[in-house]
Design a protein around this motif. Structure first.
Motif, PDB file in Angstrom:
ATOM      1  N   SER A  81      13.673  -0.076  -6.920  1.00  0.00           N
ATOM      2  CA  SER A  81      13.584  -0.977  -8.075  1.00  0.00           C
ATOM      3  C   SER A  81      12.777  -2.213  -7.694  1.00  0.00           C
ATOM      4  CB  SER A  81      14.999  -1.359  -8.527  1.00  0.00           C
ATOM      5  OG  SER A  81      15.762  -0.187  -8.798  1.00  0.00           O
ATOM      6  N   VAL A  82      11.640  -2.395  -8.357  1.00  0.00           N
ATOM      7  CA  VAL A  82      10.665  -3.414  -7.972  1.00  0.00           C
ATOM      8  C   VAL A  82      10.680  -4.579  -8.966  1.00  0.00           C
ATOM      9  CG1 VAL A  82       8.249  -3.851  -7.407  1.00  0.00           C
ATOM     10  CG2 VAL A  82       9.237  -1.575  -6.987  1.00  0.00           C
ATOM     11  N   ASN A  83      10.851  -5.788  -8.444  1.00  0.00           N
ATOM     12  CA  ASN A  83      10.701  -7.044  -9.179  1.00  0.00           C
ATOM     13  C   ASN A  83      11.686  -7.178 -10.337  1.00  0.00           C
ATOM     14  OD1 ASN A  83       8.696  -7.552  -7.307  1.00  0.00           O
ATOM     15  ND2 ASN A  83       7.044  -6.911  -8.649  1.00  0.00           N
ATOM     16  N   ASP A 122       2.863   6.798  -8.209  1.00  0.00           N
ATOM     17  CA  ASP A 122       2.053   5.855  -8.978  1.00  0.00           C
ATOM     18  C   ASP A 122       2.508   4.410  -8.817  1.00  0.00           C
ATOM     19  OD1 ASP A 122       0.474   7.929 -10.074  1.00  0.00           O
ATOM     20  OD2 ASP A 122       2.002   8.321 -11.598  1.00  0.00           O
ATOM     21  N   THR A 123       3.671   4.205  -8.215  1.00  0.00           N
ATOM     22  CA  THR A 123       4.168   2.844  -8.000  1.00  0.00           C
ATOM     23  C   THR A 123       3.811   2.421  -6.584  1.00  0.00           C
ATOM     24  OG1 THR A 123       6.014   3.229  -9.521  1.00  0.00           O
ATOM     25  CG2 THR A 123       6.177   1.333  -8.044  1.00  0.00           C
ATOM     26  N   VAL A 124       2.746   1.626  -6.479  1.00  0.00           N
ATOM     27  CA  VAL A 124       2.239   1.174  -5.184  1.00  0.00           C
ATOM     28  C   VAL A 124       2.779  -0.222  -4.903  1.00  0.00           C
ATOM     29  CG1 VAL A 124       0.170   0.712  -3.818  1.00  0.00           C
ATOM     30  CG2 VAL A 124       0.150   2.545  -5.528  1.00  0.00           C
ATOM     31  N   LEU A 125       3.406  -0.387  -3.755  1.00  0.00           N
ATOM     32  CA  LEU A 125       3.963  -1.684  -3.391  1.00  0.00           C
ATOM     33  C   LEU A 125       2.850  -2.668  -3.065  1.00  0.00           C
ATOM     34  CD1 LEU A 125       6.925  -0.498  -1.143  1.00  0.00           C
ATOM     35  CD2 LEU A 125       7.018  -1.264  -3.529  1.00  0.00           C
ATOM     36  N   ASN A 153       1.793  -6.821  -1.823  1.00  0.00           N
ATOM     37  CA  ASN A 153       2.245  -8.005  -1.107  1.00  0.00           C
ATOM     38  C   ASN A 153       2.922  -8.960  -2.089  1.00  0.00           C
ATOM     39  OD1 ASN A 153       2.073  -9.596   1.502  1.00  0.00           O
ATOM     40  ND2 ASN A 153       1.228 -11.073   0.051  1.00  0.00           N
ATOM     41  N   GLY A 154       4.123  -9.395  -1.747  1.00  0.00           N
ATOM     42  CA  GLY A 154       4.868 -10.306  -2.604  1.00  0.00           C
ATOM     43  C   GLY A 154       5.912  -9.643  -3.471  1.00  0.00           C
ATOM     44  N   ASP A 155       5.940  -8.296  -3.498  1.00  0.00           N
ATOM     45  CA  ASP A 155       6.950  -7.608  -4.296  1.00  0.00           C
ATOM     46  C   ASP A 155       8.351  -7.807  -3.717  1.00  0.00           C
ATOM     47  OD1 ASP A 155       5.278  -6.565  -6.236  1.00  0.00           O
ATOM     48  OD2 ASP A 155       5.057  -4.610  -5.282  1.00  0.00           O
ATOM     49  N   LEU A 156       9.335  -7.732  -4.603  1.00  0.00           N
ATOM     50  CA  LEU A 156      10.744  -7.749  -4.231  1.00  0.00           C
ATOM     51  C   LEU A 156      11.301  -6.372  -4.590  1.00  0.00           C
ATOM     52  CD1 LEU A 156      12.801  -9.838  -3.112  1.00  0.00           C
ATOM     53  CD2 LEU A 156      13.519 -10.224  -5.477  1.00  0.00           C
ATOM     54  N   LEU A 157      11.841  -5.677  -3.607  1.00  0.00           N
ATOM     55  CA  LEU A 157      12.206  -4.276  -3.777  1.00  0.00           C
ATOM     56  C   LEU A 157      13.668  -4.034  -3.430  1.00  0.00           C
ATOM     57  CD1 LEU A 157      11.512  -1.170  -3.989  1.00  0.00           C
ATOM     58  CD2 LEU A 157      10.906  -1.312  -1.552  1.00  0.00           C
ATOM     59  N   SER A 158      14.400  -3.429  -4.352  1.00  0.00           N
ATOM     60  CA  SER A 158      15.755  -2.962  -4.067  1.00  0.00           C
ATOM     61  C   SER A 158      15.697  -1.483  -3.717  1.00  0.00           C
ATOM     62  CB  SER A 158      16.664  -3.175  -5.275  1.00  0.00           C
ATOM     63  OG  SER A 158      17.847  -2.393  -5.166  1.00  0.00           O
ATOM     64  N   ILE A 159      16.327  -1.124  -2.598  1.00  0.00           N
ATOM     65  CA  ILE A 159      16.425   0.270  -2.176  1.00  0.00           C
ATOM     66  C   ILE A 159      17.900   0.649  -2.183  1.00  0.00           C
ATOM     67  CG2 ILE A 159      15.963   1.951  -0.362  1.00  0.00           C
ATOM     68  CD1 ILE A 159      13.764   0.036   0.665  1.00  0.00           C
ATOM     69  N   ASP A 160      18.276   1.501  -3.111  1.00  0.00           N
ATOM     70  CA  ASP A 160      19.650   1.979  -3.249  1.00  0.00           C
ATOM     71  C   ASP A 160      19.683   3.410  -2.715  1.00  0.00           C
ATOM     72  OD1 ASP A 160      22.287   2.311  -3.942  1.00  0.00           O
ATOM     73  OD2 ASP A 160      22.024   1.835  -6.059  1.00  0.00           O
ATOM     74  N   ALA A 161      20.520   3.658  -1.710  1.00  0.00           N
ATOM     75  CA  ALA A 161      20.513   4.951  -1.032  1.00  0.00           C
ATOM     76  C   ALA A 161      21.927   5.494  -0.901  1.00  0.00           C
ATOM     77  CB  ALA A 161      19.871   4.820   0.356  1.00  0.00           C
ATOM     78  N   GLY A 162      22.030   6.820  -0.860  1.00  0.00           N
ATOM     79  CA  GLY A 162      23.333   7.446  -0.701  1.00  0.00           C
ATOM     80  C   GLY A 162      23.226   8.748   0.072  1.00  0.00           C
ATOM     81  N   ALA A 163      24.361   9.155   0.657  1.00  0.00           N
ATOM     82  CA  ALA A 163      24.396  10.382   1.443  1.00  0.00           C
ATOM     83  C   ALA A 163      25.773  11.022   1.320  1.00  0.00           C
ATOM     84  CB  ALA A 163      24.088  10.090   2.909  1.00  0.00           C
ATOM     85  N   GLY A 179       0.798  -1.221   0.000  1.00  0.00           N
ATOM     86  CA  GLY A 179       0.000   0.000   0.000  1.00  0.00           C
ATOM     87  C   GLY A 179       0.828   1.267   0.000  1.00  0.00           C
ATOM     88  N   ALA A 180       2.080   1.182   0.449  1.00  0.00           N
ATOM     89  CA  ALA A 180       2.957   2.348   0.385  1.00  0.00           C
ATOM     90  C   ALA A 180       3.410   2.554  -1.059  1.00  0.00           C
ATOM     91  CB  ALA A 180       4.173   2.150   1.289  1.00  0.00           C
ATOM     92  N   THR A 181       3.698   3.776  -1.411  1.00  0.00           N
ATOM     93  CA  THR A 181       4.253   4.053  -2.730  1.00  0.00           C
ATOM     94  C   THR A 181       5.763   4.206  -2.611  1.00  0.00           C
ATOM     95  OG1 THR A 181       4.156   6.475  -2.622  1.00  0.00           O
ATOM     96  CG2 THR A 181       2.149   5.309  -3.299  1.00  0.00           C
ATOM     97  N   THR A 182       6.433   4.066  -3.744  1.00  0.00           N
ATOM     98  CA  THR A 182       7.886   4.263  -3.699  1.00  0.00           C
ATOM     99  C   THR A 182       8.219   5.733  -3.438  1.00  0.00           C
ATOM    100  OG1 THR A 182       7.924   4.370  -6.130  1.00  0.00           O
ATOM    101  CG2 THR A 182       8.442   2.260  -5.097  1.00  0.00           C
TER     102      THR A 182
END
Length: 281
Positions: free
Chosen positions: A70-72, A83-86, A88-98, A34-37
């Motif tokens: 990055s989803v699936n 518009d990209t709603v997560l 159940n069952g999705d595989l999500l890559s979260i690439d972060a930087g600071a 239900g959360a969006t990216t």
């Protein structure tokens, strides 16, 4: 040219790396059905502000987000969107930087959204993460860059094949140097290319070097293509993929995983590697 950092500069990179770790922790908790990216991007922005850090993704080459989501079958560089709603069952890559005081941190995790994921997906993520740690364990004085590539590929190739038939090590993207910029020399392949075993493509690892090690592995082809947004990278055959990344520095006292909360101490100890003392205590 490969940038060599001073201990003081590595300490600043460690500070940036800890911000990245905090971003991942907050985004992982927010990655629910239900959360969006875009929601995750807002979470990341809040963490950056709380630590008085700057995003190194936002505006980089025109990229519009604080993080990549990055989803699936999206391998890397997915753009956060309302518009990209997560699901159940999705595989999500979260690439972060600071960025802290001009010095960069960069890391990625794979997150399971909700429940009920196939065992094959859990194994895909495990293999990708463990291959990253195999690469991190190869960061030692006297080794060469290709030793990291060999460790990553070797780990993946030794694993039992998935039901899809093979693990595809993504060919067109890999790790990189990091420091005063997010992407620097040298480029690090996640497999061994014999054409790159000599000369500047395969430098010796020396104290002061810092690298972002990031295997990307799919359940099918290693081939990818980029969408018309000029960022989003997908597998050619639509199979799902996993992405894990840590930034690491080599010091006179050994390696330090800059983006791991404990500096990589526990995991590298399992692999027979003693980490350097944490400059931030």
């Amino acid at each position: 040219m490969v940038e060599i950092k001073t201990p003081e500069q590595i300490a600043k990179m460690r500070a940036a790396g800890l911000v990245v770790a905090a971003m991942h922790k907050a985004c992982r908790e927010a990655a629910v059905p239900g959360a969006t990216t875009k929601d995750l991007d807002d979470v990341a922005a809040k963490v950056l502000a709380e630590h008085d850090a700057k995003p190194n993704f936002l505006g980089y080459g025109g990229f519009p987000g604080n993080i990549c989501t990055s989803v699936n079958d999206v391998v890397v560089h997915g753009i956060p969107s309302k518009d990209t709603v997560l699901k159940n069952g999705d595989l999500l890559s979260i690439d972060a930087g600071a960025i802290i005081d001009g010095w960069h941190g960069d890391a990625a995790i794979t997150v399971f959204v909700g429940e009920g994921h196939a065992p094959e997906l859990h194994e895909l993520s495990r293999v990708t993460e463990e291959s990253m740690w195999a690469g991190l364990a190869a960061v030692r004085k006297g080794h060469r860059l290709a030793d990291i590539s060999r460790a990553i590929e070797g780990y993946i190739r030794r694993q039992p094949r998935p039901a899809s038939g093979k693990y595809g090590i993504i060919e067109d993207y890999g790790g990189h140097g990091i420091g005063s910029q997010m992407h620097m020399d040298p480029h690090l392949l996640n497999y061994v290319d014999r054409r790159r075993l000599i000369g500047r493509h395969n430098p010796k690892l020396v104290p002061g070097m810092a690298l972002a090690i990031e295997p990307m592995v799919g359940l099918g082809t290693p081939k990818t293509h980029v969408l018309s947004d000029e960022w989003t990278v997908l597998t050619d055959d639509g199979t799902w993929s996993s992405h894990w990344e840590h930034s690491i520095a080599l010091t006179e006292q050994g390696p330090l995983v800059l983006t791991a909360p404990d500096g990589g101490r526990a995991k590298l100890a399992e692999l027979g590697v003693t980490t350097a003392p944490d400059p931030l205590g």
